[in-house]
Design an enzyme around this catalytic site. Structure first.
Site, PDB file in Angstrom:
ATOM      1  CB  ALA A 124      -4.303   2.251  -1.566  1.00  0.00           C
ATOM      2  CB  ALA A 125       0.840   4.011  -1.496  1.00  0.00           C
ATOM      3  N   PRO A 126       1.136   2.767  -4.634  1.00  0.00           N
ATOM      4  CG  PRO A 126       2.570   2.930  -6.556  1.00  0.00           C
ATOM      5  CD  PRO A 126       2.224   1.792  -5.302  1.00  0.00           C
ATOM      6  N   GLY A 128      -2.006   1.734  -7.963  1.00  0.00           N
ATOM      7  CA  GLY A 128      -2.113   1.040  -9.244  1.00  0.00           C
ATOM      8  C   GLY A 128      -3.375   0.129  -9.194  1.00  0.00           C
ATOM      9  CE  LYS A 129      -2.140  -5.334  -6.124  1.00  0.00           C
ATOM     10  NZ  LYS A 129      -0.888  -4.731  -6.412  1.00  0.00           N
ATOM     11  CD  GLU A 147       0.679   3.802   1.918  1.00  0.00           C
ATOM     12  OE1 GLU A 147       1.557   3.624   2.841  1.00  0.00           O
ATOM     13  OE2 GLU A 147       0.270   2.615   1.334  1.00  0.00           O
ATOM     14  NE  ARG A 152       4.031   3.345   0.582  1.00  0.00           N
ATOM     15  CZ  ARG A 152       4.282   2.705  -0.498  1.00  0.00           C
ATOM     16  NH1 ARG A 152       5.218   2.971  -1.441  1.00  0.00           N
ATOM     17  NH2 ARG A 152       3.419   1.649  -0.980  1.00  0.00           N
ATOM     18  CG  ASP A 192      -1.136  -5.274  -2.778  1.00  0.00           C
ATOM     19  OD1 ASP A 192      -0.754  -6.382  -2.912  1.00  0.00           O
ATOM     20  OD2 ASP A 192      -0.276  -4.444  -3.176  1.00  0.00           O
ATOM     21  CB  CYS A 245       4.830  -8.542  -4.298  1.00  0.00           C
ATOM     22  SG  CYS A 245       5.369  -7.144  -3.136  1.00  0.00           S
TER      23      CYS A 245
END
Length: 507
Positions: A124-126, A128-129, A147, A152, A192, A245
């Site tokens: 999860a870090a930082p 946003g999601k 995380e 982080r 993610d 990403c």
């Protein structure tokens, strides 16, 4: 283009046609447009038009107004001009928005958080999601946000706090440990996954310098393990959104194809593509001698966001759904316990005294039963849940928050504050979770004033003798244009600053 790794260029040239390869590489030119976006925190922000006007007037953009065009896949996401620098505005510290890369908003759109969902953000870090998920939940349901990297995870916890989120548990564990703890618990899981970061080459020099083919393979292997552990934690009928990403097929389509081979009770959901998105490239999958036609076909339902086709960076995502339906028998409960324990009455009493003195309560006052409370504020806001303590720190967690036993937990529910020698000192998290109208004593500062910058810098504020607060004492909720931003202690015509030292800003 010359700064991109040679092996990366060769790989992409072999994957694309000549025409698309040229379009793709051109997107990395220094004069190619870059996109910046923020996502509104609609649980706090009164009006996006009002917020945009303030940011515009203080943004220093001399070339004309930013149009704040909506990000196609996120109703609360808006593009802005880089010169505006919203990260330096006091509204950012008040948690009115989260600055987030546009393409990174897409996975939560397809996760589709709904009221009362139990959701895990596994990497999860930082934050946003996670904060995007929490905004969609609107204070309902449960969010476990994880995380593995402790440093982080601390940043993640601070962002959960800044956005005023009350229904999240922040943990720092590996996916295997969580799978042992939460087997068959979550309705939805976001993975993610940590990746080689090729989609961030235009924005992140570290991703560029650390890239290698060996790292691509290392990331792909790690992602397989994370995905398998996520599958263990998902309820029948539940949904996993896997995202990266990066452009690498090994970390994207290949991983999805192989996951479907290992988990025949999962399928890929076909989704509506928006804003220039495309389906994944199943032709890039290495199937071996005999292809599994079902898995290959479904892999083609995954989603690609290419930097030469969308207003954002490179991203990949896939919506995986588990067959079956959730029944009440299949849902497990995890009663809070472990190192966070039910708070004792002598820890709770100082908070009640603080609430009676500092907050505006409705006529119903405080309803308490079996260690759980419902505290109704006069503006309609409600604080409810169970009191948990960790040493002298007091938390308020939703009644169905899972147990933190055996987990490395940084935050659970809403951090109320600390009990010091029978006195209660409120937390910064409590301030950011409240509306200005919830507090009995408030001091409002304009977002374009020198005073708000002095406050965020940790300075004591002096009141003029004709100020109505001059002779008052006690805890004061400081706000910026009506948005709560922190605490101060009022006495002798001065506001002693309680803005956290670690968050103070030198303007």
């Amino acid at each position: 283009m010359s700064t991109l790794p040679k092996e990366f260029l060769e790989r992409m040239k072999n994957l694309f046609s000549d025409k698309e390869y040229e379009e793709f590489i051109n997107a990395f030119d220094t004069d190619h447009e870059r996109f910046h976006a923020l996502r509104l925190n609609c649980n706090k922000c009164r009006s996006k038009e009002e917020l945009f006007d303030v940011l515009q007037s203080q943004g220093g953009n001399d070339e004309g107004k930013t149009d704040f065009t909506k990000v196609p896949w996120e109703d609360t996401g808006f593009y802005y001009d880089e010169s505006m620098a919203p990260g330096k505005h006091p509204y950012h510290e008040a948690g009115l928005y989260y600055i987030q890369e546009p393409s990174a908003m897409a996975p939560v759109h397809f996760l589709d958080p709904q009221k009362d969902d139990r959701i895990l953000d596994l990497c999860a870090a930082p934050g946003g999601k996670s904060t995007q998920i929490a905004a969609a939940l609107k204070g309902l349901g449960i969010l476990v946000t994880n995380e593995i990297n402790r440093d982080r995870a601390k940043i993640l916890s601070l962002n959960i706090e800044r956005m005023g989120i009350r229904n999240a548990m922040v943990v720092s564990e590996d996916s295997f440990c969580l799978a042992e703890k939460f087997e068959g618990y979550f309705d939805k899981i976001l993975v993610d996954a940590p990746c080689s970061g090729e989609g961030m080459f235009r924005k992140n020099e570290i991703a560029l310098s650390e890239w290698s083919l060996d790292n691509v393979k290392l990331c792909a292997d790690r992602q397989k393990e994370i995905l398998d552990n996520a599958a263990k934690m998902l309820l029948p009928g539940g949904r996993i959104v896997y995202s990266t990403c990066t452009f690498s097929p090994e970390e994207n389509e290949q991983n999805i194809y192989e996951f479907l081979l290992r988990h025949d009770d999962f399928h890929v959901k076909e989704v509506e593509l928006v804003g220039g998105m495309e389906n994944g490239r199943s032709q890039w999958v290495s199937t071996g001698v005999t292809a599994d036609e079902r898995a290959l076909h479904e892999t083609g339902r995954s989603v690609r966001l290419w930097p030469h086709k969308v207003r954002g960076e490179g991203h990949f995502l896939c919506v995986l759904e588990r067959d079956g339906n959730t029944s009440s028998d299949s849902v497990k409960s995890y009663v809070p316990g472990g190192r966070f324990v039910r708070a004792r009455s002598e820890q709770i009493k100082p908070f009640f005294e603080f609430a009676a003195e500092t907050l505006k309560l409705s006529d119903d006052k405080i309803d308490a039963k079996n260690g759980d409370i419902t505290l109704k504020l006069s503006d309609g806001d409600v604080l409810c849940g169970g009191f948990l303590s960790f040493g002298d720190q007091l938390y308020l967690a939703p009644c169905d928050m899972p147990s933190p036993a055996g987990l490395k937990v940084l935050r659970i529910g809403l951090h109320l504050g600390e009990v010091k020698k029978g006195r209660f000192e409120p937390s910064h998290a409590l301030a950011l979770s409240l509306n200005k109208a919830s507090a009995g004593i408030t001091f409002d500062l304009s977002s374009d004033s020198q005073e708000i910058r002095q406050y965020l810098n940790g300075q004591t504020l002096r009141l003029s003798s004709d100020n109505e607060l001059y002779k008052k004492k006690g805890w004061c909720l400081v706000s910026c244009d009506g948005y709560s931003i922190g605490w101060a202690k009022l006495a002798g015509g001065m506001l002693k600053n309680h803005y956290p030292k670690g968050l103070r800003i030198n303007y």
